[in-house]
Motif scaffolding. Sequence first.
Motif, short mmCIF file in Angstrom:
data_model
loop_
_atom_site.label_atom_id
_atom_site.label_comp_id
_atom_site.label_asym_id
_atom_site.label_seq_id
_atom_site.Cartn_x
_atom_site.Cartn_y
_atom_site.Cartn_z
N GLY A 1 63.28 57.02 22.27
CA GLY A 1 63.15 55.61 22.65
C GLY A 1 62.84 55.34 24.09
N GLU A 2 62.16 56.27 24.77
CA GLU A 2 61.83 56.07 26.19
C GLU A 2 60.44 55.47 26.33
N PRO A 3 60.29 54.36 27.11
CA PRO A 3 58.96 53.77 27.33
C PRO A 3 57.97 54.74 27.95
N ALA A 4 58.47 55.78 28.62
CA ALA A 4 57.57 56.76 29.24
C ALA A 4 56.71 57.47 28.20
N ALA A 5 57.11 57.44 26.95
CA ALA A 5 56.35 58.13 25.90
C ALA A 5 55.26 57.25 25.29
N VAL A 6 55.18 55.98 25.69
CA VAL A 6 54.25 55.05 25.05
C VAL A 6 52.80 55.49 25.24
#
Length: 361
Positions: A261-266
């Motif tokens: 659930g980390e935005p860095a993976a978007v």
Amino acid sequence: MRTVVQLVLLVSVAEAVLCLLVLCVPRVVRNRRERVLRRTAATTRPLVVEAAGGESPSARAALAALDRRSWKAAEPTVTRMLSRVKGSSHHTLTDLLVRRGAVDAALADATRRRSLRRARAATVLALTGPSLRADPVRGPAARHALHALLGHRSATVRETAVRALGRLGDPVSAGLLLTALDPPRRVAPGLVGDALVRLGPAAVDALTGAADGGDEQHRALAVELLGLIKDRRALPALSAALDDPAPMVRAAAAAALGRVGEPAAVAALTGTVRTDPSDRVVVAAAEALGLIGDENAVPVLERTVRRGPYRPAHTAARALLRLGPAGRAALGGIARGPDPAGAHARETLSLALGDRGGPDR
């Protein structure tokens, strides 16, 4: 002649009586012993419950002072109770087993020749593991014994050892647990996975290494477990796994990134939705973007709804619904069209309005 016949009959009767005694006496003795143990266990059970509650030092002292026969009756209750308690109650019961010598006996039995004794020993070490990890002597001894049992010829012994290592929680065991997946003496992936998840962050380094090596099933399992552990340190390995040659691994990596659930993976996930040739992978990546909930994913999800095959388009529509006002606005625009994309959007919006308790809410 008559005397000989009588003698033969007497010998036959004597043999029959002897056989009955040999067969029946041990059973009678065993049944009586079991009845005595059951009665004794019934009398000691309240003491075990009080000791597990942690509010009765006298109960702990009474259990520690039981005679040998009474302790033999009480010990199964203590070990069963260990699987139901945590924290201080678990420490109390483990300490009791240590004081009564049950843990040391299990450590000794772990090296015996008979598989049944080894399996029972591993079970005791599994139940006491959460408390043994803090023991500077028995903790390492238990770990060493269980590591040796991972290569045992008996599947039952190996499986029990895997469970025990997961409960023991020693990070040193992570790499060896992964080797339990290899033939010829492999353990079911579900059991190994459960043990590694129990290790938690301590297993991340071993799993990130496994995500980049071995066969595709091992790589897929490694990235799936990293997603279940949800440690941010796994993000680089999971993002790299999105480029794995096996669709199974790429799909598992996308799902794992959604769980973390980390935005860095978007950015990595949007790239996968845009370019991956496998519908299975695209579906997993779209679901992950919905779970993360970053509005930067709206354009690529909208494009997938408009142009994608059925499953990716349907999943992308559901994911847009999770992205707040921007996602709903995109769905509203798509819903005005008469094409299949419009149908996906209208269905998703209608479900959101009609099922307020559903998963998309």
